[in-house]
Design an enzyme around this catalytic site. Structure first.
Site, PDB file in Angstrom:
ATOM      1  N   ASP A   6     -10.231  69.035 -30.572  1.00  0.00           N
ATOM      2  CA  ASP A   6     -11.504  68.301 -30.501  1.00  0.00           C
ATOM      3  C   ASP A   6     -12.406  68.911 -29.440  1.00  0.00           C
ATOM      4  OD1 ASP A   6     -13.377  66.431 -31.210  1.00  0.00           O
ATOM      5  OD2 ASP A   6     -12.487  64.785 -30.075  1.00  0.00           O
TER       6      ASP A   6
ATOM      7  N   GLY B  35     -14.619  56.179 -30.556  1.00  0.00           N
ATOM      8  CA  GLY B  35     -13.292  56.441 -30.117  1.00  0.00           C
ATOM      9  C   GLY B  35     -12.406  55.221 -30.167  1.00  0.00           C
ATOM     10  N   MET B  36     -11.248  55.426 -29.546  1.00  0.00           N
ATOM     11  CA  MET B  36     -10.241  54.362 -29.563  1.00  0.00           C
ATOM     12  C   MET B  36     -10.024  53.789 -28.176  1.00  0.00           C
ATOM     13  SD  MET B  36      -6.774  56.634 -29.928  1.00  0.00           S
ATOM     14  CE  MET B  36      -6.323  57.840 -28.666  1.00  0.00           C
ATOM     15  N   ALA B  37     -10.846  54.182 -27.209  1.00  0.00           N
ATOM     16  CA  ALA B  37     -10.613  53.748 -25.835  1.00  0.00           C
ATOM     17  C   ALA B  37     -11.930  53.587 -25.094  1.00  0.00           C
ATOM     18  CB  ALA B  37      -9.726  54.760 -25.114  1.00  0.00           C
TER      19      ALA B  37
ATOM     20  N   LYS C 131      -8.616  54.743 -18.199  1.00  0.00           N
ATOM     21  CA  LYS C 131      -8.880  54.738 -19.644  1.00  0.00           C
ATOM     22  C   LYS C 131      -7.942  53.740 -20.300  1.00  0.00           C
ATOM     23  CE  LYS C 131      -9.383  58.016 -23.483  1.00  0.00           C
ATOM     24  NZ  LYS C 131      -9.327  59.453 -23.850  1.00  0.00           N
TER      25      LYS C 131
END
Length: 208
Positions: A128, A1-3, A23
């Site tokens: 998703d 992911g991006m986080a 987050k």
């Protein structure tokens, strides 16, 4: 992911404390405008959804150039982990599997029915839906999480990802999503159907 997600303690007056989830974007992505746009889109879209089966967004902030989202703390496990553990004991009982997916469907329906200030459907699609993004608390409450790749057709959601971009997990994509075509709420229903099939049959319905 991006986080990355952290457990944090929110403090108030007179000793009040509450555990929340924070987050934050990964530092190496924080300078990328596209990832920042997706991150902000998640906060903007998900904060509008008020439903017991959707993770609640409490706040959005920035400190030292780092954007963060404050969410309710969900004390539980992703459905993927629950299913993996259950396979060692004969699988998830069918009535429990149906209940879990029913509650997930109710949460998704709340997102799909999201309206703007004029009462017009935003056209929100999670995009998703997968066992990793369905959390189950230790007392059995289902929570839909991670609207980071959500798409909305409304002009109000112009920060959401655009049609033609392939985002999400391939094993749970509808054919339309995998081909980059226009999608609507049915793509989430399709993905949730795969989740249900996997819970009951302990295998993916499409092996190819």
């Amino acid at each position: 992911g991006m986080a990355v997600v952290w457990a944090a303690r929110m403090k108030g007056t007179r000793g009040f404390q509450k555990t929340v989830a924070v987050k934050t974007m990964l530092p190496e992505l924080s300078e990328d405008p596209q990832f920042e746009e997706m991150f902000l889109a998640e906060a903007g879209l998900a904060s509008r959804i008020k439903h017991p089966h959707v993770c609640e967004i409490l706040d959005l902030g920035e400190q030292d150039g780092l954007i963060y989202i404050v969410m309710e703390w969900i004390d539980g496990e992703p459905l993927s982990q629950l299913a993996r553990s259950a396979r060692q004991k004969g699988g998830v009982p069918i009535l429990i599997a149906l209940r879990l997916v029913l509650n997930a469907a109710l949460g998704l329906h709340a997102a799909h029915e999201l309206k703007d200030e004029n009462g017009k459907l935003i056209g929100l699609v999670h995009r998703d839906v997968s066992p990793q993004n369905i959390l189950v608390t230790y007392d059995g409450v289902v929570k839909i999480v991670d609207f980071g790749v959500a798409k909305a057709s409304s002009e109000l959601a112009n920060a959401a990802t655009k049609d033609g971009q392939l985002k999400g997990k391939v094993p749970f994509m509808s054919p339309e999503q995998a081909l980059g075509k226009d999608i609507d709420r049915r793509t989430d229903v399709f993905a949730l159907g795969i989740v249900l099939f996997q819970l009951i049959a302990a295998k993916h319905p499409f092996r190819g």
